[in-house]
Design a protein around this motif. Sequence first.
Motif, mmCIF file in Angstrom:
data_model
loop_
_atom_site.group_PDB
_atom_site.id
_atom_site.type_symbol
_atom_site.label_atom_id
_atom_site.label_comp_id
_atom_site.label_asym_id
_atom_site.label_seq_id
_atom_site.Cartn_x
_atom_site.Cartn_y
_atom_site.Cartn_z
ATOM 1 N N PHE A 119 0.730 -1.033 0.294
ATOM 2 C CA PHE A 119 0.396 0.150 0.170
ATOM 3 C C PHE A 119 0.609 1.300 0.123
ATOM 4 O O PHE A 119 0.416 1.924 0.781
ATOM 5 C CB PHE A 119 -1.136 -0.044 0.952
ATOM 6 C CG PHE A 119 -1.561 -1.302 1.301
ATOM 7 C CD1 PHE A 119 -3.415 -1.219 0.215
ATOM 8 C CD2 PHE A 119 -1.636 -2.089 1.769
ATOM 9 C CE1 PHE A 119 -4.237 -2.083 0.966
ATOM 10 C CE2 PHE A 119 -2.410 -3.373 1.692
ATOM 11 C CZ PHE A 119 -4.063 -3.534 1.290
ATOM 12 N N SER A 120 1.795 1.710 -0.947
ATOM 13 C CA SER A 120 2.229 2.462 -1.057
ATOM 14 C C SER A 120 2.850 3.930 -1.857
ATOM 15 O O SER A 120 3.933 4.173 -1.802
ATOM 16 C CB SER A 120 4.302 2.186 -1.458
ATOM 17 O OG SER A 120 4.024 0.818 -2.081
ATOM 18 N N LEU A 121 1.289 3.344 -2.062
ATOM 19 C CA LEU A 121 1.317 5.048 -2.501
ATOM 20 C C LEU A 121 0.951 6.117 -1.436
ATOM 21 O O LEU A 121 -0.238 6.238 -0.899
ATOM 22 C CB LEU A 121 -0.164 4.431 -3.743
ATOM 23 C CG LEU A 121 -0.810 6.047 -4.194
ATOM 24 C CD1 LEU A 121 -0.622 6.080 -5.333
ATOM 25 C CD2 LEU A 121 -2.366 5.749 -4.586
ATOM 26 N N SER A 141 -6.692 0.351 -5.778
ATOM 27 C CA SER A 141 -7.255 -0.481 -3.944
ATOM 28 C C SER A 141 -4.970 0.198 -3.468
ATOM 29 O O SER A 141 -5.240 -1.355 -2.802
ATOM 30 C CB SER A 141 -7.237 -2.123 -3.912
ATOM 31 O OG SER A 141 -7.589 -1.669 -2.840
ATOM 32 N N SER A 142 -4.797 1.106 -4.045
ATOM 33 C CA SER A 142 -3.676 1.163 -3.076
ATOM 34 C C SER A 142 -3.677 1.936 -1.982
ATOM 35 O O SER A 142 -2.230 2.528 -1.129
ATOM 36 C CB SER A 142 -2.594 1.857 -4.279
ATOM 37 O OG SER A 142 -2.523 0.618 -5.365
ATOM 38 N N LYS A 149 5.478 1.579 8.218
ATOM 39 C CA LYS A 149 6.900 0.997 7.244
ATOM 40 C C LYS A 149 7.184 1.358 6.427
ATOM 41 O O LYS A 149 8.027 2.582 6.204
ATOM 42 C CB LYS A 149 7.465 0.187 8.309
ATOM 43 C CG LYS A 149 8.864 -0.118 7.765
ATOM 44 C CD LYS A 149 8.799 -1.237 8.428
ATOM 45 C CE LYS A 149 11.099 -1.637 8.039
ATOM 46 N NZ LYS A 149 11.359 -3.064 7.986
ATOM 47 N N TYR A 150 6.210 1.150 4.690
ATOM 48 C CA TYR A 150 6.683 1.238 4.040
ATOM 49 C C TYR A 150 5.408 1.847 3.173
ATOM 50 O O TYR A 150 5.317 2.259 1.667
ATOM 51 C CB TYR A 150 6.003 -0.546 3.628
ATOM 52 C CG TYR A 150 6.660 -1.397 3.962
ATOM 53 C CD1 TYR A 150 8.696 -1.496 3.663
ATOM 54 C CD2 TYR A 150 6.320 -1.940 4.909
ATOM 55 C CE1 TYR A 150 9.232 -2.429 4.438
ATOM 56 C CE2 TYR A 150 6.810 -3.720 4.922
ATOM 57 C CZ TYR A 150 8.018 -3.576 5.109
ATOM 58 O OH TYR A 150 9.051 -4.537 5.456
ATOM 59 N N PHE A 174 -10.780 2.407 -4.259
ATOM 60 C CA PHE A 174 -11.286 0.894 -2.951
ATOM 61 C C PHE A 174 -10.101 1.851 -1.980
ATOM 62 O O PHE A 174 -9.338 0.703 -1.766
ATOM 63 C CB PHE A 174 -11.151 -0.719 -3.194
ATOM 64 C CG PHE A 174 -12.048 -0.266 -4.528
ATOM 65 C CD1 PHE A 174 -13.637 -0.383 -3.541
ATOM 66 C CD2 PHE A 174 -12.899 0.233 -5.561
ATOM 67 C CE1 PHE A 174 -14.982 -1.051 -3.896
ATOM 68 C CE2 PHE A 174 -13.633 -0.351 -6.190
ATOM 69 C CZ PHE A 174 -14.896 -0.332 -6.050
ATOM 70 N N PRO A 175 -10.442 2.083 -0.877
ATOM 71 C CA PRO A 175 -8.824 2.385 0.231
ATOM 72 C C PRO A 175 -8.736 1.483 1.305
ATOM 73 O O PRO A 175 -10.405 0.248 1.276
ATOM 74 C CB PRO A 175 -9.346 3.585 0.448
ATOM 75 C CG PRO A 175 -10.934 3.517 0.402
ATOM 76 C CD PRO A 175 -10.967 3.125 -0.679
#
Length: 278
Positions: A119-121, A141-142, A149-150, A174-175
């Motif tokens: 989920f690094s957006l 869905s990012s 951490k990421y 889609f969060p």
Amino acid sequence: MNILTIDLEEWFHVVFEGDPAGWKNKESRVMKNTEFVLDELVKNDIKATFFTVGWIAREYPDLVKKINNAGFEIGSHSDFHRVVYKFSKSGFKADVKRSVESLEALIGKKVTSFRAPYFSLTNSVAGYLDTLVENGIEIDSSVCPVVTKYGGYKNFPSNEPCLIKSEHFTIKEFPLSSYRIFSKQILYSGGGYFRLFPFALIKLLFKQQQYNMTYFHPHDFDGRQPALNLSLIADTRRKIGAATAGDKFKKLLASFNFTDISASDKLINWDQVPVVNF
């Protein structure tokens, strides 16, 4: 709306910025671990979206074909499972393009959904979303509304499906689900959080929310993952709760109705959802 998604990757993809050159020398466990997931989904007649790493599609084409032929949606989970903010915009576009082309060549249909590894957006690379649209992606869905951490998208204004718009593109988002306890937002619906939290708490949080976006990995249910050269904390984080997560997963599937992203997309009136403007 309870959405079931699987991030199809190997157990060693948990290593931040891992070197693909050494992946073929590591024990493969994705086939066995994914079989467990597929068996449970079929048994419970539940659809899910499999966000698939392009490298997985090229290394294990029969597995991805089996998932597709069983009627499950295939989305992109990047090509080499690298965080978005380590890419230049052109590099990210090339990575997405290769993953989408690998998947489409294999399953013979359009890939329209994407999830960034970890989920690094983040805020700093949110403009990269236009490269998804250029590659035919309609649904992202990012977004993780909790800083991790990421990555994580701090202060993202929507905790439900929404439209992300800019001057150059519009994309459906889609969060990841989160829940506010006092002043803190927590995650609960997949990965290490699902493995760590007791099932009673997870069930309660699912009931509290009208929108639950899950994110499971085949290795979440693998209590016998081989050793990795990680710190004690990192190694504990990747393994904690894995031995019992399979039973929790079975309970979750028996407790709630789930669908995939494609079906959820059709249920939403996108003219009435929140709009996040960039």
